[in-house]
Design a protein around this motif. Structure first.
Motif, PDB file in Angstrom:
ATOM      1  N   GLN A 100       0.836  -1.194   0.000  1.00  0.00           N
ATOM      2  CA  GLN A 100       0.000   0.000   0.000  1.00  0.00           C
ATOM      3  C   GLN A 100       0.878   1.254   0.000  1.00  0.00           C
ATOM      4  O   GLN A 100       2.004   1.233   0.495  1.00  0.00           O
ATOM      5  CB  GLN A 100      -0.940   0.013   1.201  1.00  0.00           C
ATOM      6  CG  GLN A 100      -0.242   0.156   2.540  1.00  0.00           C
ATOM      7  CD  GLN A 100      -1.233   0.149   3.691  1.00  0.00           C
ATOM      8  OE1 GLN A 100      -2.409  -0.152   3.515  1.00  0.00           O
ATOM      9  NE2 GLN A 100      -0.773   0.486   4.888  1.00  0.00           N
ATOM     10  N   PRO A 101       0.360   2.345  -0.548  1.00  0.00           N
ATOM     11  CA  PRO A 101       1.111   3.599  -0.530  1.00  0.00           C
ATOM     12  C   PRO A 101       0.993   4.283   0.821  1.00  0.00           C
ATOM     13  O   PRO A 101       0.139   3.955   1.638  1.00  0.00           O
ATOM     14  CB  PRO A 101       0.430   4.429  -1.620  1.00  0.00           C
ATOM     15  CG  PRO A 101      -0.987   3.918  -1.634  1.00  0.00           C
ATOM     16  CD  PRO A 101      -0.893   2.445  -1.308  1.00  0.00           C
ATOM     17  N   MET A 102       1.897   5.249   1.053  1.00  0.00           N
ATOM     18  CA  MET A 102       1.744   6.093   2.233  1.00  0.00           C
ATOM     19  C   MET A 102       0.612   7.084   1.979  1.00  0.00           C
ATOM     20  O   MET A 102       0.114   7.209   0.860  1.00  0.00           O
ATOM     21  CB  MET A 102       3.046   6.865   2.491  1.00  0.00           C
ATOM     22  CG  MET A 102       4.204   5.994   2.930  1.00  0.00           C
ATOM     23  SD  MET A 102       5.661   6.970   3.392  1.00  0.00           S
ATOM     24  CE  MET A 102       6.147   7.615   1.799  1.00  0.00           C
ATOM     25  N   THR A 103       0.219   7.788   3.035  1.00  0.00           N
ATOM     26  CA  THR A 103      -0.770   8.854   2.855  1.00  0.00           C
ATOM     27  C   THR A 103      -0.270   9.812   1.791  1.00  0.00           C
ATOM     28  O   THR A 103       0.860  10.278   1.858  1.00  0.00           O
ATOM     29  CB  THR A 103      -1.006   9.609   4.168  1.00  0.00           C
ATOM     30  OG1 THR A 103      -1.436   8.684   5.161  1.00  0.00           O
ATOM     31  CG2 THR A 103      -2.043  10.696   3.985  1.00  0.00           C
ATOM     32  N   ARG A 104      -1.098  10.092   0.806  1.00  0.00           N
ATOM     33  CA  ARG A 104      -0.634  10.860  -0.348  1.00  0.00           C
ATOM     34  C   ARG A 104      -1.061  12.318  -0.264  1.00  0.00           C
ATOM     35  O   ARG A 104      -2.245  12.635  -0.245  1.00  0.00           O
ATOM     36  CB  ARG A 104      -1.166  10.242  -1.652  1.00  0.00           C
ATOM     37  CG  ARG A 104      -0.745  11.028  -2.893  1.00  0.00           C
ATOM     38  CD  ARG A 104      -1.271  10.391  -4.164  1.00  0.00           C
ATOM     39  NE  ARG A 104      -0.976  11.211  -5.319  1.00  0.00           N
ATOM     40  CZ  ARG A 104       0.176  11.228  -5.975  1.00  0.00           C
ATOM     41  NH1 ARG A 104       1.159  10.460  -5.544  1.00  0.00           N
ATOM     42  NH2 ARG A 104       0.363  11.998  -7.013  1.00  0.00           N
ATOM     43  N   HIS A 105      -0.079  13.202  -0.195  1.00  0.00           N
ATOM     44  CA  HIS A 105      -0.275  14.637  -0.371  1.00  0.00           C
ATOM     45  C   HIS A 105       0.648  15.038  -1.516  1.00  0.00           C
ATOM     46  O   HIS A 105       1.872  14.899  -1.394  1.00  0.00           O
ATOM     47  CB  HIS A 105       0.075  15.413   0.899  1.00  0.00           C
ATOM     48  CG  HIS A 105      -0.770  15.058   2.081  1.00  0.00           C
ATOM     49  ND1 HIS A 105      -2.127  15.328   2.130  1.00  0.00           N
ATOM     50  CD2 HIS A 105      -0.457  14.450   3.257  1.00  0.00           C
ATOM     51  CE1 HIS A 105      -2.610  14.910   3.287  1.00  0.00           C
ATOM     52  NE2 HIS A 105      -1.624  14.368   3.988  1.00  0.00           N
ATOM     53  N   THR A 106       0.081  15.527  -2.610  1.00  0.00           N
ATOM     54  CA  THR A 106       0.864  15.787  -3.806  1.00  0.00           C
ATOM     55  C   THR A 106       2.015  16.748  -3.535  1.00  0.00           C
ATOM     56  O   THR A 106       3.114  16.589  -4.080  1.00  0.00           O
ATOM     57  CB  THR A 106      -0.041  16.347  -4.919  1.00  0.00           C
ATOM     58  OG1 THR A 106      -1.094  15.413  -5.167  1.00  0.00           O
ATOM     59  CG2 THR A 106       0.747  16.563  -6.196  1.00  0.00           C
ATOM     60  N   SER A 107       1.777  17.749  -2.700  1.00  0.00           N
ATOM     61  CA  SER A 107       2.842  18.694  -2.369  1.00  0.00           C
ATOM     62  C   SER A 107       4.018  17.987  -1.693  1.00  0.00           C
ATOM     63  O   SER A 107       5.187  18.237  -2.040  1.00  0.00           O
ATOM     64  CB  SER A 107       2.298  19.795  -1.448  1.00  0.00           C
ATOM     65  OG  SER A 107       3.309  20.694  -1.082  1.00  0.00           O
ATOM     66  N   ILE A 108       3.736  17.078  -0.762  1.00  0.00           N
ATOM     67  CA  ILE A 108       4.788  16.337  -0.059  1.00  0.00           C
ATOM     68  C   ILE A 108       5.480  15.372  -1.013  1.00  0.00           C
ATOM     69  O   ILE A 108       6.706  15.207  -0.970  1.00  0.00           O
ATOM     70  CB  ILE A 108       4.216  15.580   1.150  1.00  0.00           C
ATOM     71  CG1 ILE A 108       3.538  16.550   2.129  1.00  0.00           C
ATOM     72  CG2 ILE A 108       5.296  14.783   1.855  1.00  0.00           C
ATOM     73  CD1 ILE A 108       4.465  17.558   2.751  1.00  0.00           C
ATOM     74  N   VAL A 109       4.696  14.716  -1.873  1.00  0.00           N
ATOM     75  CA  VAL A 109       5.274  13.785  -2.863  1.00  0.00           C
ATOM     76  C   VAL A 109       6.281  14.516  -3.741  1.00  0.00           C
ATOM     77  O   VAL A 109       7.401  14.040  -3.977  1.00  0.00           O
ATOM     78  CB  VAL A 109       4.159  13.148  -3.716  1.00  0.00           C
ATOM     79  CG1 VAL A 109       4.768  12.396  -4.907  1.00  0.00           C
ATOM     80  CG2 VAL A 109       3.310  12.198  -2.879  1.00  0.00           C
ATOM     81  N   THR A 110       5.893  15.688  -4.244  1.00  0.00           N
ATOM     82  CA  THR A 110       6.789  16.467  -5.101  1.00  0.00           C
ATOM     83  C   THR A 110       8.010  16.928  -4.326  1.00  0.00           C
ATOM     84  O   THR A 110       9.146  16.870  -4.824  1.00  0.00           O
ATOM     85  CB  THR A 110       6.048  17.690  -5.673  1.00  0.00           C
ATOM     86  OG1 THR A 110       4.810  17.270  -6.257  1.00  0.00           O
ATOM     87  CG2 THR A 110       6.889  18.384  -6.725  1.00  0.00           C
ATOM     88  N   PHE A 111       7.796  17.398  -3.113  1.00  0.00           N
ATOM     89  CA  PHE A 111       8.881  17.842  -2.241  1.00  0.00           C
ATOM     90  C   PHE A 111       9.906  16.733  -2.031  1.00  0.00           C
ATOM     91  O   PHE A 111      11.126  16.952  -2.169  1.00  0.00           O
ATOM     92  CB  PHE A 111       8.274  18.292  -0.909  1.00  0.00           C
ATOM     93  CG  PHE A 111       9.249  18.432   0.218  1.00  0.00           C
ATOM     94  CD1 PHE A 111      10.092  19.526   0.291  1.00  0.00           C
ATOM     95  CD2 PHE A 111       9.301  17.478   1.230  1.00  0.00           C
ATOM     96  CE1 PHE A 111      10.984  19.668   1.347  1.00  0.00           C
ATOM     97  CE2 PHE A 111      10.186  17.619   2.291  1.00  0.00           C
ATOM     98  CZ  PHE A 111      11.029  18.712   2.341  1.00  0.00           C
ATOM     99  N   MET A 112       9.445  15.544  -1.697  1.00  0.00           N
ATOM    100  CA  MET A 112      10.352  14.423  -1.462  1.00  0.00           C
ATOM    101  C   MET A 112      11.043  13.993  -2.747  1.00  0.00           C
ATOM    102  O   MET A 112      12.237  13.636  -2.732  1.00  0.00           O
ATOM    103  CB  MET A 112       9.594  13.248  -0.845  1.00  0.00           C
ATOM    104  CG  MET A 112       9.157  13.472   0.588  1.00  0.00           C
ATOM    105  SD  MET A 112      10.546  13.819   1.708  1.00  0.00           S
ATOM    106  CE  MET A 112      11.525  12.319   1.538  1.00  0.00           C
ATOM    107  N   GLU A 113      10.320  14.029  -3.858  1.00  0.00           N
ATOM    108  CA  GLU A 113      10.925  13.659  -5.137  1.00  0.00           C
ATOM    109  C   GLU A 113      12.066  14.605  -5.483  1.00  0.00           C
ATOM    110  O   GLU A 113      13.165  14.178  -5.865  1.00  0.00           O
ATOM    111  CB  GLU A 113       9.873  13.686  -6.253  1.00  0.00           C
ATOM    112  CG  GLU A 113      10.437  13.317  -7.610  1.00  0.00           C
ATOM    113  CD  GLU A 113       9.437  13.483  -8.736  1.00  0.00           C
ATOM    114  OE1 GLU A 113       9.765  13.094  -9.865  1.00  0.00           O
ATOM    115  OE2 GLU A 113       8.342  14.034  -8.503  1.00  0.00           O
ATOM    116  N   VAL A 114      11.822  15.911  -5.356  1.00  0.00           N
ATOM    117  CA  VAL A 114      12.855  16.906  -5.651  1.00  0.00           C
ATOM    118  C   VAL A 114      14.101  16.652  -4.810  1.00  0.00           C
ATOM    119  O   VAL A 114      15.228  16.591  -5.329  1.00  0.00           O
ATOM    120  CB  VAL A 114      12.320  18.335  -5.390  1.00  0.00           C
ATOM    121  CG1 VAL A 114      13.459  19.354  -5.389  1.00  0.00           C
ATOM    122  CG2 VAL A 114      11.286  18.716  -6.436  1.00  0.00           C
ATOM    123  N   ASN A 115      13.913  16.492  -3.513  1.00  0.00           N
ATOM    124  CA  ASN A 115      15.059  16.357  -2.618  1.00  0.00           C
ATOM    125  C   ASN A 115      15.778  15.024  -2.771  1.00  0.00           C
ATOM    126  O   ASN A 115      17.021  14.980  -2.780  1.00  0.00           O
ATOM    127  CB  ASN A 115      14.606  16.554  -1.167  1.00  0.00           C
ATOM    128  CG  ASN A 115      14.377  18.007  -0.828  1.00  0.00           C
ATOM    129  OD1 ASN A 115      15.316  18.755  -0.583  1.00  0.00           O
ATOM    130  ND2 ASN A 115      13.128  18.432  -0.834  1.00  0.00           N
TER     131      ASN A 115
END
Length: 288
Positions: free
Chosen positions: A158-173
């Motif tokens: 299963q995925p973690m709780t999805r917040h698009t802003s956090i997903v993008t933030f983590m992807e960038v970093n």
């Protein structure tokens, strides 16, 4: 079929948007270093990282996939620059880490020389992603398939709780972090060196890989998903640019902002126009 449809403008606009953050980010750091007192730079850098974090958190509560992605992208870049690069710079300077010098010129700044020490932290984060979450990253999904085989859905079901802003933030970093670790490994003469054939091969492989990634990006209909895919595509694409700049194959104009202010201002203007355009597209989709 819908999956065969090509969204060229969305892909190219998203790619350019993220691409322009690379020279702008470099130029911003250099201008701060050259025009501000060292103490002021560190205070400003810390404030920048804090603002980036606040932007990402605000993005969690913003409506719309595209807008959340933009908040996560901008916040992530400010966070990385302020709380990663400038903090490494602060401690490198504080404890007297010397830069790497060749032929009388600085080729690697002190903060990047100590960055590889964070490899263990990067692997810690990757272990969490690989074993604890099902996500849309092709690279992580490929690793999961190789490691877990038929048990993939059992191990990471299963995925973690999805917040698009956090997903993008983590992807960038995470991808910026991985790129810097790779480049520092390549540049280190104890391992390869910047003129080593394997370093050139890595750069060429990243360039070819970015073309395949962009080809996939052409078929992504959503603006938000296209921008998020561009984060990975651009950082992989930028890796050979960094290597070519390192060996003086061309002049990196973004590290000379005083000499190329007109070009950088044009890039900044185009970046702002694209941000506004995509923000309005996100609002239009929401109303629709």
């Amino acid at each position: 079929m819908e999956k065969d449809k090509i969204y060229f403008w969305r892909a190219i606009a998203s790619f350019i948007l993220v691409l322009f953050t690379m020279p702008l980010g470099h130029a911003l750091m250099i201008m701060m270093d050259k025009n501000m007192a060292p103490e002021a730079v560190h205070y400003a850098g810390f404030a920048m990282g804090f603002v980036g974090l606040v932007i990402v958190i605000i993005g969690v509560f913003v409506k719309g996939d595209t807008r959340q992605t933009l908040w996560g992208l901008i916040g992530g870049l400010l966070f990385w620059t302020g709380w990663v690069e400038f903090l490494f710079q602060y401690y490198a300077n504080r404890y007297g880490v010397p830069p790497e010098i060749e032929h009388g010129q600085v080729v690697t700044k002190p903060e990047y020389l100590i960055l590889p020490a964070s490899f263990g932290f990067w692997m810690m984060m990757m272990t969490m992603y690989i074993f604890s979450t099902r996500n849309g990253c092709d690279f992580i999904t490929w690793i999961q398939k190789r490691l877990f085989g038929k048990r993939k859905n059992e191990i990471a079901f299963q995925p973690m709780t999805r917040h698009t802003s956090i997903v993008t933030f983590m992807e960038v970093n995470m991808i910026l972090w991985a790129s810097y670790l790779l480049l520092m490994f390549c540049y280190d003469k104890n391992f390869l060196g910047d003129h080593h054939p394997v370093t050139y091969l890595i750069g060429f492989s990243c360039f070819i890989g970015s073309l395949f990634m962009f080809k996939k990006q052409l078929h992504i209909a959503s603006w938000g998903a296209n921008i998020r895919m561009s984060v990975a595509t651009v950082i992989v694409f930028w890796t050979p640019i960094e290597i070519l700049g390192r060996i003086n194959f061309f002049k990196e104009f973004w590290i000379h902002p005083q000499e190329y202010s007109v070009q950088l201002l044009c890039i900044l203007a185009a970046f702002i126009i694209l941000i506004v355009y995509m923000w309005m597209k996100g609002a239009k989709k929401k109303r629709g």
